[in-house]
Structure formats: C-alpha cells, structure tokens
Enzyme design. Structure first.
Site, PDB file in Angstrom:
ATOM      1  N   GLU A   1      52.793  62.962  51.440  1.00 45.74           N
ATOM      2  CA  GLU A   1      52.847  61.623  51.827  1.00 45.74           C
ATOM      3  C   GLU A   1      51.599  60.963  51.716  1.00 45.74           C
ATOM      4  O   GLU A   1      50.500  61.431  52.022  1.00 45.74           O
ATOM      5  CB  GLU A   1      53.062  61.578  53.342  1.00 45.74           C
ATOM      6  CG  GLU A   1      54.550  62.327  53.385  1.00 45.74           C
ATOM      7  CD  GLU A   1      55.088  61.872  55.100  1.00 45.74           C
ATOM      8  OE1 GLU A   1      55.590  60.882  55.294  1.00 45.74           O
ATOM      9  OE2 GLU A   1      54.809  62.965  55.751  1.00 45.74           O
TER      10      GLU A   1
ATOM     11  N   HIS B   1      62.674  69.505  57.137  1.00 45.07           N
ATOM     12  CA  HIS B   1      62.952  68.961  56.088  1.00 45.07           C
ATOM     13  C   HIS B   1      62.453  70.155  54.894  1.00 45.07           C
ATOM     14  O   HIS B   1      63.404  70.139  53.840  1.00 45.07           O
ATOM     15  CB  HIS B   1      61.964  67.769  55.776  1.00 45.07           C
ATOM     16  CG  HIS B   1      62.227  66.500  56.624  1.00 45.07           C
ATOM     17  ND1 HIS B   1      63.431  66.255  57.562  1.00 45.07           N
ATOM     18  CD2 HIS B   1      61.302  65.799  57.053  1.00 45.07           C
ATOM     19  CE1 HIS B   1      63.211  65.446  57.890  1.00 45.07           C
ATOM     20  NE2 HIS B   1      61.893  65.005  58.260  1.00 45.07           N
TER      21      HIS B   1
END
Ligand code: BG6
Length: 517
Positions: free
Chosen positions: A245, A269
C-alpha cells in the site's frame, strides 16, 4: 439445418447481458437494515455509498428501510441531510435529485446510546413500523455492526435481552473484521453471537473476498485445465503474495495503534489470498464446501515457534519519507499515534504449507503501509527447465512466472522466455497479458456492494466462517506474541521505500527477490 456459431466476442456479450440482467433483476424481499454506528465514519464513507449505488442499479426491492442507530442526536430529517452530504463527498455516483428523494424516503434514524435498554425497545417498535412482512410472514432484519469491536458484545447482549432476533424476526448480522484480537477473544465473541444468532445468520465480512479479481482466483484455477496440473510442488518453485500500500494510516491512528499490520491485514486478507491459491478443488460450489477447503489450508500452515519467527519473519514501521514525490510523516508522527509507538506497519514472512500439494514450496508474504507502490499481486514462480540446453545463456533466463494482479492493475500475466531474433541463441523474457478492464467494459460492483447483495440473497460463500477465523488466528497469534516480547528498532524503513532491508535479505537467502512491480 442452419447451425448457429457464435464468435468468442458474441458469447462474451451474451454472458455479460445475462449477468447484468441478473443484477438488475435481483429484487429481494422487503428488509430492514439496522446500522449500529449509523452516523459513524464507516457508514458514511463505505456503507451508504454502496447502498445508494445498489439502489441506483435497481438491485434493492421496492420495500426496505435503513435504520441508522447512533449516538449523535439527530432527527430523521437531519440524518437524511447528513447522509446526503456524505454521499456527495464519497459516492462515485453523481447525486440526482429525484433518485436521492426516492432513496432518502427509506432512511430513518434512532438516536440512542448502545448501552441503553430503552433504545432497543424503541428499535423493536421502529422495525415493526417500517419493515413489511415477507412471504414467510416474517420480518427480515439485518443488523450491521459498523462500530468498534469493543462495542459489539454490549449490542449483542441487548439484542438477545430484547428478543430482537426471534419471533417474527428473521435476523442476519454483519460484522467487519477484525473478529476478535486473537483466537481466544474470537472464540469468546462467537460464543456471544451464537447465543443470539445461528452460524448461518452471521456474515463476517472480509472485503477482499468481495473483490472481483480475488473471486477470479478460484475461477482461473478451476475453470482452466492447463494450469491446474502444474499447480503443485512438482512445477512450482515458490509463491509470492504482496499486498503493498502507498497509503499511510490516515485518520485511523487510534484504531491502528490497537491493531497493527498482523491483525489488520495478515490474519484476514492475506490469509484469504493464501487459501485461494493453495486450496484443493471443492467438491461443489456451495458456501460450506468452499469454506471447508479453505479451512484445511489454514490448518496445514506450519506452526511457527519463537526461533522460526525470529528467523523467517520481518516487521517494520515507516519513518518519514516521500511517496510519489510528496513528503509524508513517519508513523510515529501520524495523528492518534504515540511518538514512541512500536506498532508494526510492515510484515514479511516465509511460511510453509504442509500438504501433499505444497510440501517444500515456500510462500513469501509481504504487506506494508507507505511502500513505494500500491500493488496487490500473487506471483507463482515455476521451476526452471531441467536442463540448461542453451549453455551459459540459460543463467539469465528468468523462471516462468504467472502473476495475478488484484489491484490497482487487474490482470493476469504469464512471463516466459523466447528466442531473441538474430543469429545468436539469445533467450529473451516476454509477457502475455490479459487485462480485465480491456476485456470487459462493464460497470462492476465494488467489493462492499457485492457483499451486501450476497447478504441480502443469503449467500455465505464470500464470508468468513468461524472455524476459519479461529484457524487464521492460530497461525498469527504466535507472531504477535513473539513480536511483543522483543522491542523493535523502529522506525526501520522510510516511507516510499520497499520496506526494511531485512525483508530483502529474507528472500536473498533463498536465491529469490521480491517483485518490484
Ligand atoms: C482494510 C485495512 O481492511 O484493508 C486497511 O483495515 C487497508 O488498513 C485496507 O488499507 C486495504 O484494502 P484495499 O481494498 O484498499 O486493498
């Protein structure tokens, strides 16, 4: 007799028309959606825009009510004005006045403290007043927990006390991850939930499962015969999963301080991605058959003890730096974060899956905030050919790699070696690429929209099951504990880099390197 032969393009168009008709034609029965935290950040940024989009697409029934349940005192009218402003800010759809008028007539607000018993009495009345009976003569009520995890037990208790989930009510409950803080608290939360709800009424959201490209992993694996025979230890050298990210923690400092990278991304996730890559073909496509196979993967992840964790996991926290040419503060300087915080924002590890299919194939996992690029990508690296037929030049051959791009580029690419034109026997690496957006020019639903629709339909396939949740905690709990025992030297990577150097060293020891995208 004339035969109708359709071109590939025509078949795709027909299939898309069918899917589209499926979404548009989806008229579920009347329902009431009670949003605990109805005036909160999550409802404002995520839930309401998703609901509005579904309404716009005609995917909601004629009769439904959204009941915002929150602390700030507001009338129905004030609540509608508040939601309108958040849609203007966060909805990707422009707000058309007529459509908004129609949507907002479904909104109502109950201003109350979660701990007040009277509030739940009032809620029961609002539900009875606003939610029509369905064909089974029941009221379908979805309780959406858009509240911090610490508030959940109290709400569950009151729902039980006020019998809001029984009698004429057909309840469902939706909760976002993290489910608990470790295996023990996840089990405890579940014990409370099961006093009020049945397991098949509990929708545990991991929004990664709602992403189109994440769902495609299973399609890609099990709908194509050419890859599945290669999908094992005989042909695969290693697997890399990166969830990189560029964003920092934004306005969520307080939340992140409590959570850290392992609870935030790895336990849910990342583990879901591991399961989709590693699972065996399910014997059918129903929710439980698929979830059974995923749980088996979690149970075969090799347990990590302290010495393994020290050797094969890497943690990090970003310091100040530049992301995309813009200076950004370090984690410790973010609002809501302690100036000497030891909360990790980066994770890398080598894990093993001790199954027949994967024995000896390392899975390298990496995630972090404020990294150089945003890229969620699964890379499958195949073994080198058995013989170096091309002499020395073979040294420079890259292994075949299959990359499943989840975001921001939604693609599947296969890297392979070909002969470079000319008289030399020179190999050259090329890529075959499939891009989702070029192949399908259709509007797609966001992950949350898809999950809301599935919840309305009663399809649990894309939601986590309790045994899976606990198995995922069992994998990560020892890491969290070990990391808490030993103080880290944070910050140890600059924002805008690819993470701490130890993460690179972890792979270099095995003769590999992380993808840079
Ligand atoms: C959330 C995490 O669940 O997932 C966030 O809490 C993270 O910290 C986000 O940024 C990543 O989701 P996406 O869809 O942007 O990859």
């Amino acid at each position: 007799m004339e035969r109708l032969i359709l071109s590939g393009q025509e078949k795709t168009e027909m299939a898309l028309e069918k899917c589209d008709a499926g979404i548009r034609g989806l008229k579920t029965e009347p329902f009431a959606l009670v949003i605990f935290g109805g005036a909160g950040d999550y409802a404002k940024r995520m839930l309401m825009p998703s609901l509005y989009h579904l309404f716009h697409d005609g995917a909601l029934p004629e009769e439904f009510t959204i009941i915002g349940f929150g602390m700030p005192p507001m009338s129905d009218e004030e609540y509608r004005t508040y939601i309108r402003a958040s849609l203007v800010e966060f909805s990707p759809l422009p707000l058309a006045q007529g459509e908004w008028d129609a949507f907002c007539s479904h909104l109502t607000y109950l201003s109350a403290d979660f701990s007040s018993p009277q509030a739940y009495g009032k809620l029961a009345l609002v539900i009875e007043d606003t939610c029509s009976l369905n064909v089974r003569n029941k009221r379908e009520v979805i309780f959406y927990f858009a509240v911090p995890p610490s508030a959940a037990p109290l709400i569950i208790y009151h729902l039980g006390q006020h019998r809001l989930c029984e009698g004429s009510v057909e309840p469902k409950m939706v909760m976002e991850k993290p489910f608990g803080r470790d295996r023990f608290s996840a089990a405890e939360l579940n014990r409370l939930l099961l006093q009020v709800f049945e397991e098949n009424q509990i929708y545990r959201v991991d929004h990664y499962l709602g992403k189109e490209t994440v769902q495609n992993i299973m399609f890609f694996r099990f709908a194509n015969s050419i890859f599945e025979p290669l999908w094992n230890r005989r042909y695969i050298d290693h697997v890399e999963i990166s969830v990189a990210e560029q964003l920092g923690i934004g306005h969520r400092g307080a939340f992140y301080e409590e959570t850290g990278v392992v609870r935030d991304v790895i336990q849910n996730h990342m583990m879901q991605l591991v399961a989709l890559v590693a699972m065996e073909p399910p014997v059918g496509f129903s929710a439980d058959l698929i979830r059974d196979e995923k749980v088996k993967v979690f149970r075969t992840v090799r347990a990590m003890d302290a010495s393994y964790i020290d050797a094969f996991t890497v943690r990090g926290q970003y310091g100040p730096g530049e992301v995309g040419g813009i200076p950004v503060p370090g984690y410790r300087q973010e609002p809501g974060v302690s100036p000497d915080s030891n909360t990790p924002t980066f994770f890398a590890a080598k894990i093993h899956i001790d199954s027949w299919r994967w024995a000896g194939v390392p899975f390298y996992l990496r995630t972090g905030k404020r990294l150089r690029k945003r890229a969620t990508v699964i890379s499958i690296f195949f073994r080198q050919p058995p013989l170096a037929l091309f002499g020395k030049t073979c040294d420079i051959l890259k292994p075949n790699a299959l990359r499943l791009g989840i975001q921001p580029h939604e693609n599947i690419s296969l890297c392979m070696s070909v002969k470079y034109p000319g008289i030399e026997n020179q190999p050259y690496n090329v890529t075959m690429d499939f891009h989702y957006d070029k192949a399908f020019e259709v509007e797609r639903h966001s992950a949350h929209e898809r999950l809301i629709l599935d919840c309305l339909k009663g399809d649990l396939t894309l939601f986590a099951r309790q045994d899976g949740v606990e198995a995922m905690w069992t994998i990560v709990d020892p890491i969290i504990r070990r990391w808490e025992e030993i103080a880290p030297g944070f910050p140890n990577y600059a924002a805008g880099s690819w993470g701490p150097p130890e993460a690179d060293a972890l792979l270099e020891r095995d003769g590999c390197s992380w993808s840079r995208f």
